[in-house]
Design a protein around this motif. Structure first.
Motif, short mmCIF file in Angstrom:
data_model
loop_
_atom_site.label_atom_id
_atom_site.label_comp_id
_atom_site.label_asym_id
_atom_site.label_seq_id
_atom_site.Cartn_x
_atom_site.Cartn_y
_atom_site.Cartn_z
N LYS A 291 0.55 -0.89 0.13
CA LYS A 291 -0.35 -0.02 -0.04
C LYS A 291 0.97 1.97 0.30
CE LYS A 291 -2.03 -1.45 3.89
NZ LYS A 291 -1.85 -2.99 3.63
N THR A 292 1.95 1.20 0.79
CA THR A 292 2.64 2.58 0.94
C THR A 292 3.15 2.38 -0.05
OG1 THR A 292 3.54 1.23 2.79
CG2 THR A 292 5.07 3.05 2.30
N ASP A 386 -3.11 6.03 7.22
CA ASP A 386 -2.25 4.96 7.08
C ASP A 386 -2.85 3.95 8.27
OD1 ASP A 386 -1.27 2.37 5.83
OD2 ASP A 386 0.78 3.19 7.15
N GLU A 387 -3.62 2.96 7.72
CA GLU A 387 -3.55 2.09 8.80
C GLU A 387 -5.16 2.13 9.36
OE1 GLU A 387 -3.04 -0.96 9.00
OE2 GLU A 387 -1.12 -1.39 7.77
N GLY A 541 1.75 -2.28 10.33
CA GLY A 541 3.39 -1.19 9.48
C GLY A 541 4.12 -1.69 8.85
MG MG Z 1 1.70 -0.42 5.42
#
Ligand code: MG
Ligand code: ADP
Length: 689
Positions: A291-292, A386-387, A541
């Motif tokens: 995803k990053t 994120d998350e 992450g």
């Molecule tokens: Mg991640």
């Protein structure tokens, strides 16, 4: 009897039953009525004695022909009866209920429902439910029969008759609270009809009408309240004008080629950016799906077009890691990344604020600090969280209010049922990364008890000798008096002193200062630490591809979604990786949960199974997201009804945003009641470890 009377005001409920009911969350008469069936049994068709199907449930109408006999076989007391109808004779048996010998009357006609088996060449119904035919209304046979969630000592039959008598007595008090206009428009049946027919449906049609109404009602209460809290999230025009979509340079900067899955998601985002409406998109992708990289691609486009991006991560450690990896890619591309967290020194913060406000900073990465009022963005084009599952609705809302209708991208590894996503995120579009990058291997997962330590430590030693690194997760930082859990500090001390004196063992947890945590993570990243003992601070992450072993102590203490996240810290490179779950728990469900982990590597599958194990009372994600437990709506299946609900509550909200009008008064009261039952309704769950 009133609806808010305590359950023991119901006939046939004394202290004993009251206690049992309370185990099902039933305290009042209304609770009893709202104890909706978890399933139904269609017993509306009788079979003749010669039509009985073996190994299936059968409903048979027949007369007891001779006095039932009571037999003793070892520990068992067996009552055996003969049932006849115009087609023949059938046997029925019950175990350890000797009194039935006298309950069942010769010559009377009953309806029996039970499984049929073949025993000594004759067909038997085994422990069938039965009711006298013709005397009063049938509850357990001859109809579509409700099946309830039970607790020990409370049978379906008892619950059915309690609920039936309560409904009969109080049905007139059941009040309508959905305004008539809405009921007409969305073709909802009345509340009385719905309540009766959800328990004792006369036919399929009335059942579906009842269910639609009650699901609608439940989601409507939820959705209306959410609208009142969040305000209206209409698609907003946005003035972020992107001309340059060239991604050549950043693609060249990546050490890999994007996967097809990543490309697909990226192209969906590009389509969003080409419209003049603010993007509101969720990227869902299992741990390690990459995803990053997508976040980087979109941030790159923003920067190239002169817009800022802010990326918010739930923990210091993760924010820092993102900052490192973004800086690695972007610095050479002439794009400036700035880090912001609560742990920074005052002067550092001031400098960060300045560069953000002046527009020197292109990409701002940090923790909650990025939503503080002191942060003034210069030309904010994109907000990424994120998350996402670690943030509450309010926090995300606050971030979205920064700037002037920026595009919004949220990323999560936790599969959220689409319905829940719609409830929580309104008009969110969803993109799914459905394949992992190539070369990944399945993470071998095993589940063992503490008699395996010697073997585990040997194995860990071998991996380290191959140059690999190891995570060990403990449920607590320090131990209380009981000493029953593995605690990070003590355990790492022991490993360092006794088990792995030749390796570098360090520990990390939430009580350390941010600087120190970052230092440890950096050391681990650089392979200067062999074994990192940690709490769940590293749950989300963290990306160290050289780590290949994840050992989780007291694994029974963690949820399945959490175990899956933790396991996702390994298997991020091309090396074979392992996850070892250690637990001495004797609990059956705990063991089953561990087994699920050993069998599946798929986050979606795991969360679905988790849902099954936890049962319908605890829908995945509802508690976690701080919304009240749903009694009837199914977050996986009721998406059609939810769409109607969203329309209805928007119309209502536009017309009467505070529900002050007379016609909405009852609805407003009901919303109060609905939410007062929620254990915690704060929309704002963050975990600190
Ligand atoms: Mg991640
Ligand atoms: P997550 O989706 O869990 O946030 P990350 O973005 O951290 O996953 O990516 C996990 C790992 O996969 C990282 O090491 C990243 O560099 C790597 N990665 C991402 N995309 C690809 C790709 N297309 N090919 C190979 N490796 C990739």
């Amino acid at each position: 009897m009133r609806l808010d009377d305590f359950a023991d005001s119901v006939k046939n409920v004394g202290q004993e039953r009251k206690k049992k009911l309370s185990k099902l969350g039933i305290f009042t008469v209304m609770d009893l009525i709202e104890h909706f069936p978890r399933d139904y049994d269609d017993r509306s068709n009788f079979r003749k004695t010669d039509e009985v199907v073996l190994n299936e449930e059968n409903t048979v109408k027949g007369i007891i022909s001779v006095k039932p006999e009571l037999l003793k076989k070892g520990e068992f007391q067996i009552v055996r009866a003969k049932i006849y109808d115009d087609k023949g004779i059938l046997e029925a048996v019950w175990f350890n209920q000797p009194y039935l010998k006298n309950t069942l009357k010769v010559g009377k006609e009953y309806i029996f429902t039970g499984k049929a088996v073949l025993k000594y060449n004759s067909i038997q119904l085994v422990s069938p439910d039965f009711e006298i035919f013709g005397e009063k209304e049938l509850l357990s046979s001859g109809r579509i029969v409700p099946v309830y969630a039970l607790t020990a000592g409370l049978s379906q039959k008892v619950l059915r008759s309690l609920i039936k008598s309560v409904i009969d007595e109080t049905i007139e008090q059941i009040d309508e609270f959905i305004p008539e206009r809405i009921r007409k428009k969305y073709k909802l049946c009345g509340r009385k009809f719905a309540v009766f027919n959800i328990h004792f449906p006369e036919n399929d049609e009335s059942f579906f009408a009842a269910r639609k109404r009650l699901v609608f009602e439940e989601l409507f209460l939820l959705q209306t309240k959410l609208l009142m809290i969040k305000g209206f999230m209409k698609k907003k025009e946005c003035g972020i004008f992107i001309e340059n979509f060239d991604t050549f340079d950043i693609r060249k900067a990546f050490p890999f080629k994007l996967t097809e899955s990543q490309e697909k998601v990226f192209s969906e985002i590009i389509l969003d950016l080409k419209k003049n409406i603010a993007m509101n998109r969720l990227i869902q992708g299992d741990v390690g799906s990459g995803k990053t990289a997508i976040a980087m691609m979109v941030s790159y486009i923003m920067a190239k077009n002169g817009f800022q991006t802010v990326l918010m991560a739930p923990t210091d450690v993760l924010a820092n890691q993102h900052f490192e990896s973004f800086s690695n890619i972007f610095t050479n591309l002439g794009i400036k990344c700035v880090f912001l967290s609560g742990g920074l020194k005052k002067s550092e913060k001031r400098r960060a604020y300045e560069s953000i406000e002046l527009g020197v900073a292109d990409i701002i990465i940090g923790t909650h600090a990025v939503i503080q009022d002191a942060v003034k963005y210069n030309n904010l084009g994109l907000v990424i969280t994120d998350e996402q599952h670690r943030f509450g609705v309010r926090q995300r809302g606050k971030l979205a209010q920064k700037g002037d209708n920026p595009h919004i991208l949220v990323m999560t590894a936790t599969p959220i049922p689409r319905t829940l996503a719609l409830i929580l995120y309104g008009d969110l579009d969803i993109s799914i990364i459905d394949k992992l990058p190539p070369g990944r291997q399945k993470i071998d997962t095993s589940f063992v008890n503490s008699s395996y330590y010697e073997r585990i430590y040997n194995f860990i030693g071998k991996e380290i000798q191959k140059g690999r690194q190891v995570y060990i997760i403990c449920p607590t930082i320090e131990n209380g008096e009981k000493n029953e859990l593995k605690a990070v500090e003590e355990y790492s001390e022991k490993l360092r002193a006794e088990v792995f004196p030749n390796y570098r063992v360090e520990c990390i947890h939430g009580k350390f200062k941010a600087d120190y945590k970052n230092y440890i993570m950096e050391e681990f990243s650089n392979n200067n630490i062999d074994i990192l003992v940690s709490t769940t601070v590293i749950e989300v992450g963290i990306n160290v591809p050289n780590a290949t072993v994840m050992l989780i102590e007291n694994a029974e203490r963690f949820g399945l979604a959490q175990l899956h996240q933790l396991r996702g810290r390994v298997g991020r490179g091309s090396e074979k990786s392992y996850c070892i779950l250690v637990s001495d728990s004797k609990n059956k469900t705990a063991k089953e949960r561990m087994k699920i982990m050993t069998k599946s590597n798929d986050g979606f599958e795991i969360s679905e199974k988790d849902l099954n194990l936890r049962g319908p009372g605890d829908f995945f994600g509802t508690r976690q997201h701080g919304i009240p437990e749903l009694k009837i709506a199914n977050l996986y299946k009721d998406i059609e009804i939810l769409r109607l609900v969203q329309k209805a509550s928007e119309e209502l909200y536009i017309d009467d945003p505070t529900l002050e009008k007379e016609e909405n008064k009852k609805l407003s009261d009901e919303i109060e009641r609905f939410f007062s039952k929620a254990e915690r309704f704060d929309f704002n769950i963050t975990t600190t470890q």
